[in-house]
Write an enzyme that holds these catalytic residues in place. Structure first.
Site, PDB file in Angstrom:
ATOM      1  N   ASP A 110       0.854  -1.186   0.000  1.00 32.64           N
ATOM      2  CA  ASP A 110       0.000   0.000   0.000  1.00 32.64           C
ATOM      3  C   ASP A 110       0.886   1.231   0.000  1.00 32.64           C
ATOM      4  OD1 ASP A 110      -2.471  -1.307   0.016  1.00 32.64           O
ATOM      5  OD2 ASP A 110      -2.566  -1.376   2.199  1.00 32.64           O
ATOM      6  N   ASP A 124      -7.038  -1.493  -4.499  1.00 32.35           N
ATOM      7  CA  ASP A 124      -8.089  -1.092  -3.556  1.00 32.35           C
ATOM      8  C   ASP A 124      -9.082  -0.122  -4.201  1.00 32.35           C
ATOM      9  OD1 ASP A 124      -6.817  -2.610  -1.593  1.00 32.35           O
ATOM     10  OD2 ASP A 124      -5.697  -0.899  -0.817  1.00 32.35           O
TER      11      ASP A 124
END
Length: 144
Positions: A110, A124
């Site tokens: 991330d 995401d």
């Protein structure tokens, strides 16, 4: 177009993650807009907000179930409106992108960090947009 979107979004997701891993140290954060948007490299071993940390097998099973559900409904999806096809393709590509990370690295890369929301990635975004579009279809479709 359905499969092209899946492939392109998967490639963009994996490319951005690879770029971040090559240019940042784990935990490093670089402000893009001070106190608003940073690039922060982390490995998330859970789901959104770090929930269900270290449940790698569970998440891989969820992706397998998602693919099975798609396979069951694929004819209906392909005959549906374009936004349903787009939503399903983004959802699948995002799930596959994060599943690939979970399988190969035991966690998800991330890096988008808006400081008021958990750090996230391209996959995401696909998952969230996909869920919104598919949900819109499910909750607004009329019986024929």
């Amino acid at each position: 177009m359905f499969y092209l979107i899946i492939i392109c979004n998967f490639i963009i997701d994996q490319w951005t993650k690879s770029w971040v891993m090559q240019h940042f140290y784990l935990g490093e954060s670089m402000p893009i807009v001070q106190n608003l948007f940073h690039m922060t490299y982390i490995i998330n071993r859970g789901a959104a907000f770090g929930m269900l940390e270290d449940q790698r097998i569970f998440f891989l099973v969820v992706v397998a179930v998602l693919l099975a559900v798609y396979w069951y409904f694929h004819k209906h999806i392909q005959e549906g409106p374009n936004y349903l096809k787009l939503g399903a393709s983004l959802l699948i590509s995002g799930a596959l992108g994060n599943a690939y990370d979970r399988y190969t690295m035991h966690g998800v890369v991330d890096f988008f960090d808006f400081r008021i929301w958990p750090i996230f990635n391209v996959a995401d975004i696909g998952i969230c947009v996909g869920i919104v579009l598919v949900s819109y279809y499910v909750f607004t479709k009329t019986e024929e």
